[in-house]
Motif scaffolding. Structure first.
Motif, PDB file in Angstrom:
ATOM      1  N   LEU C 236       0.815  -1.210   0.000  1.00 57.43           N
ATOM      2  CA  LEU C 236       0.000   0.000   0.000  1.00 57.43           C
ATOM      3  C   LEU C 236       0.854   1.268   0.000  1.00 57.43           C
ATOM      4  N   TRP C 238       2.475   3.274   2.228  1.00 54.57           N
ATOM      5  CA  TRP C 238       2.578   4.404   3.142  1.00 54.57           C
ATOM      6  C   TRP C 238       3.035   4.002   4.523  1.00 54.57           C
ATOM      7  N   SER C 303     -14.452  -1.450   3.423  1.00 49.99           N
ATOM      8  CA  SER C 303     -13.049  -1.741   3.689  1.00 49.99           C
ATOM      9  C   SER C 303     -12.251  -1.617   2.408  1.00 49.99           C
ATOM     10  N   VAL C 304     -10.929  -1.491   2.571  1.00 53.97           N
ATOM     11  CA  VAL C 304     -10.066  -1.496   1.380  1.00 53.97           C
ATOM     12  C   VAL C 304     -10.237  -2.806   0.636  1.00 53.97           C
ATOM     13  N   LEU C 511       8.640  13.950   3.684  1.00 53.03           N
ATOM     14  CA  LEU C 511       7.913  14.031   2.422  1.00 53.03           C
ATOM     15  C   LEU C 511       8.506  15.236   1.723  1.00 53.03           C
ATOM     16  N   PRO C 513       9.924  17.432  -1.824  1.00 47.18           N
ATOM     17  CA  PRO C 513      10.044  17.593  -3.274  1.00 47.18           C
ATOM     18  C   PRO C 513      11.529  17.609  -3.632  1.00 47.18           C
ATOM     19  N   VAL C 572      -3.077   3.261 -10.686  1.00 47.84           N
ATOM     20  CA  VAL C 572      -1.659   3.468 -10.440  1.00 47.84           C
ATOM     21  C   VAL C 572      -1.311   2.837  -9.103  1.00 47.84           C
ATOM     22  N   ASN C 574       1.840   2.172  -6.184  1.00 48.31           N
ATOM     23  CA  ASN C 574       3.154   2.577  -5.706  1.00 48.31           C
ATOM     24  C   ASN C 574       3.976   1.346  -5.407  1.00 48.31           C
ATOM     25  N   ASP C 592       4.170  12.314  -6.219  1.00 47.48           N
ATOM     26  CA  ASP C 592       3.692  13.129  -7.340  1.00 47.48           C
ATOM     27  C   ASP C 592       4.820  13.770  -8.147  1.00 47.48           C
ATOM     28  N   ARG C 594       5.814  17.216 -10.071  1.00 48.32           N
ATOM     29  CA  ARG C 594       5.407  18.622 -10.095  1.00 48.32           C
ATOM     30  C   ARG C 594       6.063  19.295 -11.282  1.00 48.32           C
ATOM     31  N   VAL C 598      10.241  18.241 -10.883  1.00 55.62           N
ATOM     32  CA  VAL C 598      10.336  18.062  -9.442  1.00 55.62           C
ATOM     33  C   VAL C 598       9.480  16.864  -9.064  1.00 55.62           C
ATOM     34  N   VAL C 600       8.021  14.446  -5.785  1.00 54.95           N
ATOM     35  CA  VAL C 600       7.887  14.306  -4.341  1.00 54.95           C
ATOM     36  C   VAL C 600       8.376  12.911  -3.962  1.00 54.95           C
ATOM     37  N   ARG C 602       8.746  10.282  -0.744  1.00 62.71           N
ATOM     38  CA  ARG C 602       8.399  10.017   0.651  1.00 62.71           C
ATOM     39  C   ARG C 602       9.397   9.027   1.201  1.00 62.71           C
TER      40      ARG C 602
END
Lengths: 129, 175, 646
Positions: C236, C238, C303-304, C511, C513, C572, C574, C592, C594, C598, C600, C602
């Motif tokens: 997942l 995160w 639920s997921v 987190l 950039p 999409v 991760n 993401d 940018r 750039v 991001v 994590r």
């Protein structure tokens, strides 16, 4: 004039490098910790099964930005939570309030603990007779 | 002790649990999230102009005595296309509709209006979902019915169909 | 047999298996109620034949999936001819009908195993057990045959609809069967308990026969939960490892009940106490397994991982659950008077501690159940919507779980029946000292850590020491395998809690950039963003970043987190890049894009997070050693008895 307006709105819609807190830690570590802890306990209204901290939905992103900006502006996490609850209802918060609706939720664990204590003491009291 | 009611407790708990399951099966959980603002004043928001020839909209546009619709939509949203003809119908009946476009770009909106028509008096761009969250809106399309005093008197979640027109008109009149 | 008829052959096998289950049930009732001992010999062969036919039906379904036979409705809606073979294979149970067929097949195999290998049980109790098994299987055969036929045909379909990309993961492919084996194992324990209730045979020898089944099921549940947690952690993207999601809770509830059950069955087997309690827990553990299956499969929870199924099927399963579970609980309440009181013991004794263990596990079970089902009940009866998540569960189960493991550490250091309080305190001196020192250390070095994680570390330290104390001054070579099992499993609990607490208290998150060439620090690492590139994948487009992480002592490594873009269905995912060190994991996710090149990024430094799953494996492994030890011991004692009889 027309071109200027479009350019201006585009800038507004997509903030410049280093300012989009949807996907960026706050510079203040304590504030960031508070913000992340809050985001972990707000439910994503799009995917519904996940907190906003772990969702890829656009609205979850927008909420993360809102949370970080408000925390950075000095609001307390509980104020931000209350504000979101005033928009989306209790559902959006994964931290149930203590009120008459949730009284059974909080009371049943206590009753269970009490009941377990009672069973335990009865088991060993009977023996002494 | 042996014949104690304690041993019937699991039976009671299980029956209560299964009764809950039965109700939940017959009446499946409603997964739409309603805004809590219905009955309250429209919150402060700012949605600057999206189109060069149309004004944007903000919270100060709504307390002028005239009831309106505030439609949350997006050019990238398929169901929003289906809604436009009905909104045009409402517009023809004299209903003023303001639009707030979520995560959108002016050039995409131009194309969207060129293809489907433009039912809006004002169209504002929402910046980073701020207005959407302020409204307590959980998706697109959603429509808020605002009375002449700037109060939210109703919310319609999802596509407005022709069948919904009388209800919306009644809410606008009643306000 | 022509290949075109394969699905019909599977269907026929299922019908015959159902008929055999009916026969097995009817003959079982005849033997038990009318004392038809002449029929007793027929039960075991019937159980075996039923298992063979049901297993055959499942194999047929598997072949249909492997062949991508799109004339079968189930294959057409859940598979795709271009999927890798592993996911075609796993696709057999990756859907409602297939998973129910797998469920009864495992049930059948469990019944056959009891029929063939169970020798410790009294003959009439064994027949009662197999009769209860047949009754459970019969309900599910009826469900499969009338409400969810896995072999239904469809005409004119040439290609299947595929599978959710998130589920295309080798770990996840084997996750459901692992949990199912655990659930079905609990059904075997339940059949034993009801069988013993029917024949009034609630005795230590019955408990010894039932124990390996509970232990086996519990091992699979432990593995299933541990693997599911790790899957969520790396997939997942995160960094979380437990979300208190309703579906996760649905697998945790049977585990809690099973843990309580095998501790209480141990008391019954060794000390002949806790008779009624053990029988009731068997019913609870089974109903939690069934409710777990029901909640996941009925789609009534948000639920997921939720699955949508039409309410008719849900009501059918609910009706089955009502018959089995409420029936069993009523039988229990009526028969409870016939179970004679077990042996007595004092509060300060190993039994006394096991009672506390059982009560605390039961309270935790109630809390998890209430937290999971309360929103459902509230909405069903009042229409009000609330959410119950981690803040509720952590605040309630956290302290209870810490108390539980603290008692867990004390229990094995006590004697059975009666022990001296003062001697116990002496035995606990070293663990208590370790805990106290840890508390000082936590306070000095990590004063900011919040209460629960800090207490977690303190308790884990003491528990770790106390867990290995039963081996103190013992001849390790002659220590029985099941004692080793207990020590390792208890140590596993301490290890797992240490991992959870360390991650919660000392995790670092950033987190940020980054442009190509930028360097940021996280924990002791300096991470440089080196490159991002398109990489073609089998059925997705991957965007892969290259980052270099350097430690303060000059070690350097490359991390490649990626985004996978699937086209059908559009999604999409991760793909986190995870590096494991002895003291934690570096976890990097590409976020993401940018404007202006750039990205991001994590990053998490998760100190000692791997201990969570290492602990889980130790717990399951300890259970496995215990199982081997018990089975070997009972085989030996049977042999000894056989010799003395001769």
């Amino acid at each position: 004039m027309r071109r200027f307006l479009i350019a201006a709105t585009l800038c507004l819609a997509q903030p410049a490098f280093g300012q989009d807190y949807a996907e960026e830690s706050l510079p203040d570590v304590n504030q960031e910790t508070q913000a992340v802890a809050l985001m972990d306990t707000l439910r994503c209204v799009v995917c519904q099964g996940q907190p906003i901290s772990g969702s890829n939905a656009d609205l979850a992103r927008d909420m993360r930005r809102l949370v970080r900006e408000r925390i950075a502006a000095g609001e307390s996490p509980e104020t931000v939570r209350a504000w979101l609850v005033s928009r989306y209802g209790q559902w959006v918060s994964l931290k149930p309030e203590v009120n008459e609706l949730t009284a059974p939720l909080w009371l049943i664990p206590l009753i269970a603990l009490g009941g377990a204590g009672l069973l335990y003491s009865r088991r060993f009291k009977r023996k002494k007779k | 002790m042996k014949r104690s009611w304690v041993f019937w407790l699991p039976v009671a708990v299980t029956i209560a649990m299964f009764a809950t399951f039965l109700v939940a099966l017959v009446r499946p959980s409603d997964r739409t999230i309603e805004s809590q603002l219905v009955g309250h004043a429209l919150p402060a928001f700012e949605a600057p102009a999206a189109m060069p020839d149309q004004p944007g909209t903000n919270s100060r546009d709504y307390a002028d005595g005239k009831p309106r619709l505030l439609n949350v939509f997006a050019s990238w949203c398929g169901p929003c296309v289906a809604e436009i003809p009905v909104l045009l119908q409402l517009q023809a009946m004299g209903v003023e509709i303001n639009g707030v476009a979520i995560h959108d770009k002016p050039e995409d909106l131009s194309r969207f209006f060129a293809e489907n028509g433009n039912p809006y008096a004002r169209v504002g761009l929402d910046q980073g979902g701020r207005a959407q969250i302020a409204f307590g809106s959980a998706g697109v399309p959603e429509t808020f019915i605002i009375d002449g005093k700037g109060r939210v008197v109703g919310q319609h979640i999802g596509v407005i169909t022709e069948a919904d027109i009388p209800d919306i008109l009644a809410k606008l009149k009643g306000s | 047999m022509p290949q075109r008829m394969l699905a019909e052959f599977g269907m026929a096998a299922l019908w015959v298996a159902a008929a055999l289950a009916l026969l097995q049930f009817a003959l079982g009732v005849a033997v038990l109620r009318q004392n038809r001992d002449d029929l007793a010999r027929t039960i075991a062969p019937l159980a075996v034949a039923q298992a063979v036919l049901c297993g055959l039906a499942f194999l047929v379904l598997m072949v249909l999936f492997l062949r991508s036979d799109m004339s079968v409705l189930l294959v057409a809606t859940n598979s795709h001819s271009e999927k890798p073979w592993l996911y075609k294979f796993a696709g057999t149970w990756g859907n409602h009908e297939g998973s129910m067929l797998l469920w009864v097949s495992i049930l059948g195999v469990a019944g056959a195993t009891i029929a063939l290998f169970e020798r410790a049980l009294r003959a009439d109790t064994k027949i009662a057990t197999l009769t209860v098994q047949a009754a459970i299987a019969l309900g599910f055969y009826v469900f499969l045959l009338f409400a969810s036929n896995p072999f239904a045909r469809i005409a004119g379909v040439t290609e299947g609809q595929g599978l959710n990309p998130l589920l295309q993961d080798p770990g996840l492919a084997f996750h459901p069967p692992t949990l199912y084996i655990g659930y079905v194992g609990m059904s075997a324990a339940f059949s034993f308990a009801i069988g013993a209730l029917i024949t009034r045979d609630v005795t230590p020898s019955f408990a010894r026969a039932m124990r390996p089944w509970i232990l086996g099921a519990w091992i699979f549940l432990t593995i299933g939960i541990t693997a599911g947690s790790y899957w969520a952690y790396y997939e997942l993207g995160w960094g979380g490892w437990w979300f208190w999601d309703p579906v996760e809770n649905a697998s945790l509830m049977p585990w809690l009940a099973a843990t309580a059950l095998f501790h209480s069955v141990t008391v019954l087997a060794t000390r002949d106490a806790l008779r009624t309690w053990t029988i009731m827990l068997s019913c609870v553990a089974f109903s939690m397994s069934m409710v777990g299956t029901f909640l996941v499969r009925s789609g009534i929870l948000t639920s997921v991982h939720s699955f949508a199924v039409d309410p008719k099927r849900g009501i059918f399963i609910l009706a089955l659950l009502t018959i089995y579970i409420i029936g069993a609980l009523v039988l229990f309440a009526l028969r409870v008077g016939t179970i004679s009181e077990g042996k007595r013991f004092e509060p300060v004794s190993r039994e006394g501690l096991l009672v506390i263990n059982n009560l605390l596990l039961s309270v935790i079970l109630v809390v998890v159940m209430v937290g999971t089902l309360y929103p459902l009940a509230l909405e069903a009866f009042t229409g009000q919507k609330i959410s119950v998540g981690a803040p509720f569960f952590n605040a309630t189960t956290g302290p209870l779980a810490l108390a539980l493991v603290a008692f867990m550490a004390v229990g094995p250091l006590l004697r059975w029946r009666h022990d001296e309080g003062r001697a116990v305190i002496r035995r606990l001196a070293v663990p208590l000292l370790v805990s106290a020192l840890t508390m000082v250390a936590v306070y000095v070095f990590a004063g900011k850590a919040s209460f629960l994680p800090a207490m977690g570390i303190v308790v884990a330290a003491g528990v770790a020491v106390a867990s290995v104390a039963p081996l103190w001054k013992r001849n390790l070579a002659r220590t029985p395998l099941f004692t080793w099992g207990m020590v390792i499993a208890h140590l596993g609990c301490a290890v797992s809690i240490a991992g959870m607490a360390a991650d919660s208290a000392f995790m670092k998150e950033a987190l940020v950039p980054m442009r190509i060439g930028d360097t940021r620090s996280i924990g002791d690492f300096r991470v440089t963003f080196e490159d991002v590139a398109q990489v073609p994948g089998p059925n997705y487009d991957a965007l892969q970043a290259t980052l270099r992480a350097e430690t303060s002592n000059g070690d350097s490594m490359v991390l490649k987190p990626a985004l996978h873009r699937f086209s059908t269905p559009a999604m999409v995912t991760n793909e986190a890049a995870i590096r494991t060190f002895w003291n934690g994991q570096l976890y990097v996710v590409l976020g993401d894009e940018r404007p202006g090149n750039v990205w991001v990024v994590r990053m998490w430094w998760k100190p000692f997070v791997t201990l969570i799953w290492v602990g889980g494996i130790m717990i399951a492994g300890g259970g496995f050693l215990s199982l081997i030890g018990r089975v070997r011991r009972s085989a030996q004692s049977r042999k000894a008895k056989g010799l003395s009889a001769a």
